[in-house]
Design a protein around this motif. Structure first.
Motif, PDB file in Angstrom:
ATOM      1  N   THR A  97       0.593  -1.079  -0.395  1.00 45.79           N
ATOM      2  CA  THR A  97       0.192   0.104   0.277  1.00 45.79           C
ATOM      3  C   THR A  97       1.641   1.699   0.254  1.00 45.79           C
ATOM      4  OG1 THR A  97       0.313  -0.218   2.172  1.00 45.79           O
ATOM      5  CG2 THR A  97      -1.994  -1.309   0.901  1.00 45.79           C
ATOM      6  N   ASP A  98       0.384   2.066  -0.488  1.00 43.00           N
ATOM      7  CA  ASP A  98       0.984   4.322   0.129  1.00 43.00           C
ATOM      8  C   ASP A  98       1.878   3.693  -1.351  1.00 43.00           C
ATOM      9  OD1 ASP A  98      -0.365   3.991   2.958  1.00 43.00           O
ATOM     10  OD2 ASP A  98       1.499   3.497   3.241  1.00 43.00           O
ATOM     11  N   ASP A  99       2.818   4.608  -1.723  1.00 45.36           N
ATOM     12  CA  ASP A  99       3.742   5.492  -2.998  1.00 45.36           C
ATOM     13  C   ASP A  99       4.363   4.222  -2.809  1.00 45.36           C
ATOM     14  OD1 ASP A  99       1.981   7.863  -2.152  1.00 45.36           O
ATOM     15  OD2 ASP A  99       3.773   8.292  -0.966  1.00 45.36           O
ATOM     16  N   VAL A 100       4.640   3.901  -3.998  1.00 47.37           N
ATOM     17  CA  VAL A 100       5.298   2.993  -4.807  1.00 47.37           C
ATOM     18  C   VAL A 100       6.783   4.342  -4.689  1.00 47.37           C
ATOM     19  CG1 VAL A 100       6.188   1.375  -7.365  1.00 47.37           C
ATOM     20  CG2 VAL A 100       3.942   2.447  -6.484  1.00 47.37           C
ATOM     21  N   LEU A 101       7.710   3.520  -4.155  1.00 46.48           N
ATOM     22  CA  LEU A 101       8.978   4.930  -3.576  1.00 46.48           C
ATOM     23  C   LEU A 101      10.010   4.109  -5.365  1.00 46.48           C
ATOM     24  CD1 LEU A 101       9.575   3.640   0.091  1.00 46.48           C
ATOM     25  CD2 LEU A 101       8.656   5.699  -1.357  1.00 46.48           C
ATOM     26  N   ASP A 102      10.616   2.558  -5.670  1.00 49.03           N
ATOM     27  CA  ASP A 102      10.846   2.337  -6.932  1.00 49.03           C
ATOM     28  C   ASP A 102      10.309   1.300  -7.445  1.00 49.03           C
ATOM     29  OD1 ASP A 102      13.569   2.245  -7.833  1.00 49.03           O
ATOM     30  OD2 ASP A 102      14.337   1.817  -6.398  1.00 49.03           O
ATOM     31  N   VAL A 103      11.177   1.290  -8.451  1.00 50.07           N
ATOM     32  CA  VAL A 103      10.888   0.105  -9.584  1.00 50.07           C
ATOM     33  C   VAL A 103      11.979  -1.531  -9.661  1.00 50.07           C
ATOM     34  CG1 VAL A 103       9.426  -0.947 -11.414  1.00 50.07           C
ATOM     35  CG2 VAL A 103       8.655   1.222  -9.972  1.00 50.07           C
ATOM     36  N   ILE A 104      12.294  -1.952  -9.485  1.00 51.87           N
ATOM     37  CA  ILE A 104      13.439  -2.767  -9.422  1.00 51.87           C
ATOM     38  C   ILE A 104      13.053  -3.458 -10.695  1.00 51.87           C
ATOM     39  CG2 ILE A 104      14.973  -4.088  -8.774  1.00 51.87           C
ATOM     40  CD1 ILE A 104      14.188  -3.952  -6.402  1.00 51.87           C
ATOM     41  N   GLN A 105      13.630  -3.158 -11.981  1.00 51.90           N
ATOM     42  CA  GLN A 105      13.114  -3.833 -13.501  1.00 51.90           C
ATOM     43  C   GLN A 105      13.815  -5.613 -13.088  1.00 51.90           C
ATOM     44  OE1 GLN A 105      11.917  -2.877 -15.347  1.00 51.90           O
ATOM     45  NE2 GLN A 105      11.629  -0.572 -14.602  1.00 51.90           N
ATOM     46  N   ALA A 106      13.620  -6.336 -13.957  1.00 51.03           N
ATOM     47  CA  ALA A 106      13.892  -7.310 -14.119  1.00 51.03           C
ATOM     48  C   ALA A 106      15.129  -7.431 -14.696  1.00 51.03           C
ATOM     49  CB  ALA A 106      13.238  -8.477 -15.633  1.00 51.03           C
ATOM     50  N   GLY A 107      16.297  -8.171 -14.235  1.00 49.67           N
ATOM     51  CA  GLY A 107      17.158  -8.515 -14.210  1.00 49.67           C
ATOM     52  C   GLY A 107      18.496  -7.394 -13.154  1.00 49.67           C
ATOM     53  N   ASP A 108      17.930  -6.544 -12.312  1.00 51.54           N
ATOM     54  CA  ASP A 108      18.213  -5.217 -11.474  1.00 51.54           C
ATOM     55  C   ASP A 108      18.668  -6.163  -9.706  1.00 51.54           C
ATOM     56  OD1 ASP A 108      19.090  -4.157 -13.418  1.00 51.54           O
ATOM     57  OD2 ASP A 108      17.272  -2.677 -13.571  1.00 51.54           O
ATOM     58  N   ASP A 109      19.437  -5.580  -9.480  1.00 46.71           N
ATOM     59  CA  ASP A 109      19.099  -6.195  -8.030  1.00 46.71           C
ATOM     60  C   ASP A 109      19.155  -4.180  -7.115  1.00 46.71           C
ATOM     61  OD1 ASP A 109      22.161  -4.477  -7.670  1.00 46.71           O
ATOM     62  OD2 ASP A 109      22.652  -6.619  -8.572  1.00 46.71           O
ATOM     63  N   SER A 110      18.339  -4.302  -6.254  1.00 51.24           N
ATOM     64  CA  SER A 110      19.030  -2.894  -5.006  1.00 51.24           C
ATOM     65  C   SER A 110      18.974  -3.096  -4.278  1.00 51.24           C
ATOM     66  CB  SER A 110      17.612  -1.979  -6.064  1.00 51.24           C
ATOM     67  OG  SER A 110      17.711  -1.170  -5.367  1.00 51.24           O
ATOM     68  N   ARG A 111      19.405  -2.226  -3.026  1.00 51.41           N
ATOM     69  CA  ARG A 111      19.021  -2.162  -1.632  1.00 51.41           C
ATOM     70  C   ARG A 111      18.131  -1.459  -1.655  1.00 51.41           C
ATOM     71  NH1 ARG A 111      21.561   1.065   2.793  1.00 51.41           N
ATOM     72  NH2 ARG A 111      22.086  -0.469   4.400  1.00 51.41           N
ATOM     73  N   VAL A 112      16.863  -1.205  -0.853  1.00 52.59           N
ATOM     74  CA  VAL A 112      15.887  -0.273  -0.377  1.00 52.59           C
ATOM     75  C   VAL A 112      16.676   0.070   0.381  1.00 52.59           C
ATOM     76  CG1 VAL A 112      14.882  -0.657  -2.378  1.00 52.59           C
ATOM     77  CG2 VAL A 112      14.368  -2.003  -0.266  1.00 52.59           C
ATOM     78  N   THR A 113      16.195   1.226   1.758  1.00 50.18           N
ATOM     79  CA  THR A 113      15.762   1.693   2.484  1.00 50.18           C
ATOM     80  C   THR A 113      14.183   2.254   2.856  1.00 50.18           C
ATOM     81  OG1 THR A 113      16.458   3.577   2.031  1.00 50.18           O
ATOM     82  CG2 THR A 113      17.913   1.754   3.497  1.00 50.18           C
ATOM     83  N   GLU A 114      13.349   2.397   4.288  1.00 49.81           N
ATOM     84  CA  GLU A 114      12.400   2.776   4.626  1.00 49.81           C
ATOM     85  C   GLU A 114      11.122   2.207   3.549  1.00 49.81           C
ATOM     86  OE1 GLU A 114      12.873   7.378   5.140  1.00 49.81           O
ATOM     87  OE2 GLU A 114      15.427   6.809   5.661  1.00 49.81           O
TER      88      GLU A 114
END
Length: 97
Positions: free
Chosen positions: A73-90
Motif C-alpha cells: 500500500t501507499d506510495d511506490v518508492l522505486d521500481v526494480i526492473q527485471a534482471g536488476d538488484d537494489s538495496r532499498v531503505t525505508e
C-alpha cells in the motif's frame, strides 16, 4: 440430415472459452526473486520487507514495485526492473505481478 447451426457452433465456442479461462494467470513472474537472501521461485503478489534495509535481487521477467506501506500500500518508492538488484531503505513491501 438437418444440422442446427447454433448447436454446431456452440460447442466449439464453449470449448475455446473454457480453455481460455482455465489457462491460469499469464501475468505471473518467471524466475527467482531474492529478498535478503531468501529466494522465491516464480513469485507473485506482495512480500514484506525489513523497513530499515533490504537487498533485492530481481532475476524474474517482471518489474518489482517497492512500496512505502505494508501489504503493498501507499506510495511506490522505486521500481526494480527485471534482471536488476537494489538495496532499498525505508520501504515495507514489494509487489511483483
Amino acid at each position: 440430415m438437418k444440422i442446427n447451426l447454433c448447436a454446431a457452433l456452440g460447442v466449439p465456442l464453449m470449448v475455446a472459452a473454457a480453455l481460455t479461462l482455465s489457462a491460469g494467470p499469464a501475468a505471473a513472474a518467471t524466475g527467482d526473486l531474492a529478498i535478503n537472501g531468501a529466494t522465491q521461485t516464480d513469485p507473485a503478489g506482495c512480500y514484506a520487507l525489513d523497513d530499515s534495509a533490504s537487498i533485492i535481487d530481481n532475476l524474474t521477467d517482471r518489474a518489482a514495485e517497492i512500496h512505502s506501506g505494508a501489504d503493498c500500500t501507499d506510495d511506490v518508492l522505486d521500481v526494480i526492473q527485471a534482471g536488476d538488484d537494489s538495496r532499498v531503505t525505508e520501504a515495507q513491501s514489494l509487489y511483483i505481478p
